[in-house]
Every structure is written in C-alpha cells, then in structure tokens.
Design a protein around this motif. Structure first.
Motif, PDB file in Angstrom:
ATOM      1  N   ALA A 108       8.384   5.157  -2.483  1.00  0.00           N
ATOM      2  CA  ALA A 108       7.200   5.769  -1.654  1.00  0.00           C
ATOM      3  C   ALA A 108       6.831   7.162  -2.066  1.00  0.00           C
ATOM      4  O   ALA A 108       5.610   7.487  -2.118  1.00  0.00           O
ATOM      5  N   ALA A 109       7.918   7.892  -2.362  1.00  0.00           N
ATOM      6  CA  ALA A 109       7.606   9.167  -2.471  1.00  0.00           C
ATOM      7  C   ALA A 109       6.829   9.337  -4.075  1.00  0.00           C
ATOM      8  O   ALA A 109       5.984  10.045  -4.216  1.00  0.00           O
ATOM      9  N   ARG A 110       7.262   8.425  -4.812  1.00  0.00           N
ATOM     10  CA  ARG A 110       6.554   8.565  -6.405  1.00  0.00           C
ATOM     11  C   ARG A 110       5.090   8.035  -5.915  1.00  0.00           C
ATOM     12  O   ARG A 110       4.231   8.440  -6.780  1.00  0.00           O
ATOM     13  N   ALA A 111       4.908   6.967  -5.047  1.00  0.00           N
ATOM     14  CA  ALA A 111       3.402   6.622  -4.725  1.00  0.00           C
ATOM     15  C   ALA A 111       2.674   7.715  -4.198  1.00  0.00           C
ATOM     16  O   ALA A 111       1.246   7.624  -4.343  1.00  0.00           O
ATOM     17  N   GLY A 112       3.313   8.810  -3.454  1.00  0.00           N
ATOM     18  CA  GLY A 112       2.276   9.808  -2.819  1.00  0.00           C
ATOM     19  C   GLY A 112       2.510   9.883  -1.667  1.00  0.00           C
ATOM     20  O   GLY A 112       1.835  10.600  -0.755  1.00  0.00           O
ATOM     21  N   MET A 113       3.588   9.354  -0.722  1.00  0.00           N
ATOM     22  CA  MET A 113       3.830   9.334   0.559  1.00  0.00           C
ATOM     23  C   MET A 113       4.531  10.527   0.945  1.00  0.00           C
ATOM     24  O   MET A 113       5.568  10.799   0.421  1.00  0.00           O
ATOM     25  N   GLY A 118      -5.097   7.069  -5.172  1.00  0.00           N
ATOM     26  CA  GLY A 118      -6.530   6.616  -5.488  1.00  0.00           C
ATOM     27  C   GLY A 118      -7.643   6.337  -4.526  1.00  0.00           C
ATOM     28  O   GLY A 118      -8.517   7.179  -4.186  1.00  0.00           O
ATOM     29  N   GLU A 119      -7.232   5.455  -3.797  1.00  0.00           N
ATOM     30  CA  GLU A 119      -7.958   5.116  -2.592  1.00  0.00           C
ATOM     31  C   GLU A 119      -7.993   6.015  -1.195  1.00  0.00           C
ATOM     32  O   GLU A 119      -9.240   6.742  -0.948  1.00  0.00           O
ATOM     33  N   LEU A 120      -6.890   6.607  -0.993  1.00  0.00           N
ATOM     34  CA  LEU A 120      -7.082   7.524   0.328  1.00  0.00           C
ATOM     35  C   LEU A 120      -7.088   8.870  -0.097  1.00  0.00           C
ATOM     36  O   LEU A 120      -8.027   9.538   0.631  1.00  0.00           O
ATOM     37  N   ARG A 121      -6.462   9.497  -0.989  1.00  0.00           N
ATOM     38  CA  ARG A 121      -6.791  10.841  -1.555  1.00  0.00           C
ATOM     39  C   ARG A 121      -8.080  11.021  -2.442  1.00  0.00           C
ATOM     40  O   ARG A 121      -8.808  12.009  -2.155  1.00  0.00           O
ATOM     41  N   ALA A 147       0.807  -1.200  -0.114  1.00  0.00           N
ATOM     42  CA  ALA A 147      -0.103  -0.003   0.027  1.00  0.00           C
ATOM     43  C   ALA A 147       0.890   1.205   0.103  1.00  0.00           C
ATOM     44  O   ALA A 147       0.418   2.113  -0.731  1.00  0.00           O
ATOM     45  N   GLY A 148       1.941   1.280   0.906  1.00  0.00           N
ATOM     46  CA  GLY A 148       2.748   2.532   1.067  1.00  0.00           C
ATOM     47  C   GLY A 148       3.578   2.857  -0.213  1.00  0.00           C
ATOM     48  O   GLY A 148       4.208   3.809  -0.429  1.00  0.00           O
ATOM     49  N   LEU A 149       3.657   1.800  -1.224  1.00  0.00           N
ATOM     50  CA  LEU A 149       4.545   2.049  -2.362  1.00  0.00           C
ATOM     51  C   LEU A 149       3.549   2.267  -3.387  1.00  0.00           C
ATOM     52  O   LEU A 149       3.934   2.130  -4.635  1.00  0.00           O
ATOM     53  N   SER A 150       2.221   2.131  -3.381  1.00  0.00           N
ATOM     54  CA  SER A 150       1.199   2.023  -4.392  1.00  0.00           C
ATOM     55  C   SER A 150       0.527   3.332  -4.791  1.00  0.00           C
ATOM     56  O   SER A 150      -0.139   3.854  -4.032  1.00  0.00           O
ATOM     57  N   ALA A 151       0.635   4.082  -5.854  1.00  0.00           N
ATOM     58  CA  ALA A 151      -0.082   5.161  -6.136  1.00  0.00           C
ATOM     59  C   ALA A 151      -1.411   5.035  -6.229  1.00  0.00           C
ATOM     60  O   ALA A 151      -2.273   5.950  -6.043  1.00  0.00           O
ATOM     61  N   THR A 152      -1.819   3.783  -6.710  1.00  0.00           N
ATOM     62  CA  THR A 152      -3.172   3.381  -6.774  1.00  0.00           C
ATOM     63  C   THR A 152      -3.980   3.403  -5.693  1.00  0.00           C
ATOM     64  O   THR A 152      -5.144   3.853  -5.421  1.00  0.00           O
ATOM     65  N   ILE A 153      -3.124   2.988  -4.403  1.00  0.00           N
ATOM     66  CA  ILE A 153      -3.976   3.101  -3.044  1.00  0.00           C
ATOM     67  C   ILE A 153      -3.648   4.333  -2.405  1.00  0.00           C
ATOM     68  O   ILE A 153      -4.634   4.945  -1.640  1.00  0.00           O
TER      69      ILE A 153
END
Length: 340
Positions: free
Chosen positions: A282-287, A247-250, A238-244
């Motif tokens: 992680a940064a690329r995923a949105g963390m 997509g899901e959280l934001r 999840a923490g490396l997933s832009a989809t999650i």
C-alpha cells in the motif's frame, strides 16, 4: 523523527473494548501513531468515549512525541444504518437524495455528523460515500449508502456533505475510489476478492466524477477501494495500485490531500499475504495512511514495523515516504485538538 516515528505517523490503530490499552498509549506517547479508529464496541456512552479520547490525547502530549499535533481520531458515521455513534446523521445517503430538499439534507447531514463527532472529541469522519450504484440491492445500495445512480447527483450531494462537515471542524473522507457502485450484493471487499470489469471510460466518466467535485470542495482525505479494476490495473486492487493511486487520483484528478486505505485485514487482500506485506504494498502504491481496523494493537504494530523496515532498507523510497508524512502532518495541523 526516528524511522519508527516516521513509520508510525502513517498508521491508524484500533483496539477492542471501552478503554485504550496500555500498549497503544505507549505507542502514542512515543510518537509512533497517526491516530485511532473507533467502532461500536468502543462506545459505551458519550462520557466514556470522551474520557478515552482525553486519555489518548494526553498520551500524544508526551514530551517523547516530537509531533505535538492532534491525533487523527476517526469513525464511520455515514448516516442511516452505518453509524458507530448514536445520533446524527439520521438519514442514509439514499434517503437524503430522496428527500424534498436533497442539497439542504446533505449539508445538514454533514454538519450534523461534524457536531456529533466533535461532541466526543473525534475529528475525522470516514464519510461520505461517493459510490454511484448501478442496481438496487447492490453491495453499496443495499444499505442506502449511495446517494444515487446518477453520478452528477452523487457529485453534487457529496460535495455539499463534505463542505458542511469540514466547516464543522471534522475532516471528511470520501470513498471508495475509484468507485464500488457496480459491486453486486455478494461482492463485499471486507470478505473476499472483488473484480469490477468496467470499461476505463465508464470508470472515468461515471465513478470518478464525484471525486472531481469533492476535490474541488477541498476534501481532506480519500479512501481507496480494495476492488480490482482490470481496465486500469489487472493485477492489484485500487489501494495497492500505483497506476490508480498515483496515476488516476493524483495525476488525472489532481488530488493533493491524504490518501487512506480501507481496512488492511479485509478479505479482498487475502492474495497479498500478511498485514506486513499488505502495508508495504500500500505504501509503495502511494497510500499515505494505513487503516488497521481489526481491533487489536499488534496489527498496527506489524504495519508500522513493515514500513520502518522498508524505509531503513530503501525498499520504500525515502523522499516519497517523507512526502506522505508531510501530508499527514499538514492534515493534523488543520484539525481542532481533542481537548478544545
């Protein structure tokens, strides 16, 4: 800010022992750190940790640091067996739910955690846990870390804890999005890769429900899980997933606050290479914040250098990079200074 400072604003460092090392103080003085996480081995006494916090805060007051905002000084003070500091909250999440007045107990735990952390000069708690457990003795339920197997109960009590904690001047962090409640006892993301093959409908109606309530209660930080959820993203935790994350959280849940990873050195991330590579993913995923919890400063420096390189090269989008920094700085601006 320089590229190094922009990158440093996204890194939470850790160190071993009772005194902050000179290398960490130097990074903070140069404006290349967002904050520090404390563990039990950093705590000898209240006066000792308070003195260490003052030393960190004095470093952050350096004229070389363009930020001039309180550091994010955090720990895991969930309650029950998961406490880095002596004292409140004494009850675990499960004990809170089983008490005669769960709502009052949850609020008391949140306010107690805040008062305890503030007495040391800390301002962020990596709690409460919002995982909805599926079986007694599961990874999260084993130590009483989950409020309930009922998502509505977790949502209600988690929001009570969050509201009381933040009213007490400590930013709450809910975890582990989208939920670790289905993990079996052996599925410890600190130690190994974990996959939770839940239907997307179950994730969204059960596991994500408490996060909707926490967001409505204006929770300031959300920590993502290191488990893989194949129904949402078969390839990345999840923490490396832009989809999650995006997509899901934001997207679906509308969270606009600060996202924070679980520990970057976790065994769950062993398929993803070095700390530097994990930081970039992680940064690329949105963390927003990267948690370097191994107890040594070089881990955080490796994460920072990777982010700086990605920012300079364009491998990490500059607009989204700066947006993450802005969320972190906005959070820091809401927190009491360690000296107050």
């Amino acid at each position: 800010m320089s590229a190094a400072q922009l990158a440093g604003q996204r890194v939470i460092y850790s160190y071993a022992g009772l005194a902050p090392p000179a290398s960490l103080l130097s990074l903070i003085s140069d404006g290349e750190a967002a904050g520090v996480i404390f563990f039990s081995d950093n705590v000898g006494s209240q006066s000792q940790l308070a003195a260490a916090v003052r030393e960190l805060d004095q470093a952050a007051a350096s004229k070389l640091d363009p930020v001039q905002l309180p550091l994010l000084l955090m720990t895991d003070q969930e309650g029950g067996q998961v406490r880095r500091l002596p004292g409140a909250p004494e009850l675990s999440a499960m004990q809170i739910a089983e008490s005669a007045t769960p709502a009052a107990a949850a609020a008391q735990a949140g306010s107690g955690a805040a008062a305890n952390l503030r007495s040391y000069g800390l301002n962020v708690n990596l709690a409460p846990v919002l995982d909805v457990y599926r079986q007694a003795g599961g990874f999260i339920a084993e130590y009483g870390r989950s409020f309930s197997s009922s998502s509505t109960a977790v949502a209600r009590l988690g929001a009570d804890y969050v509201a009381a904690e933040q009213q007490g001047g400590v930013a709450a962090t809910v975890k582990h999005f989208p939920g670790l409640g289905a993990a079996a006892p052996s599925q410890d993301t600190d130690l190994r890769p974990v996959s939770l093959p839940l239907p997307a409908s179950a994730i969204r109606t059960i596991d994500e429900l408490p996060y909707r309530s926490a967001i409505a209660a204006h929770v300031k930080l959300i920590m993502a899980s290191w488990a893989v959820y194949p129904a949402l993203d078969p390839d990345f935790p999840a923490g490396l997933s832009a989809t999650i994350v995006q997509g899901e959280l934001r997207g679906r849940l509308g969270f606009t606050g600060v996202t924070v990873t679980d520990a970057l050195e976790a065994g769950a991330l062993s398929p993803f290479g070095t700390i530097a590579n994990r930081a970039t993913l992680a940064a690329r995923a949105g963390m927003d914040l990267l948690l370097c919890a191994q107890g040594n400063v070089p881990e955080g420096e490796s994460a920072m250098s990777s982010l700086e390189s990605g920012y300079r090269s364009g491998a990490l989008n500059s607009a989204t990079f700066k947006a993450a920094d802005e969320r972190i700085l906005a959070l820091r601006a809401t927190l009491p200074d360690a000296r107050t």
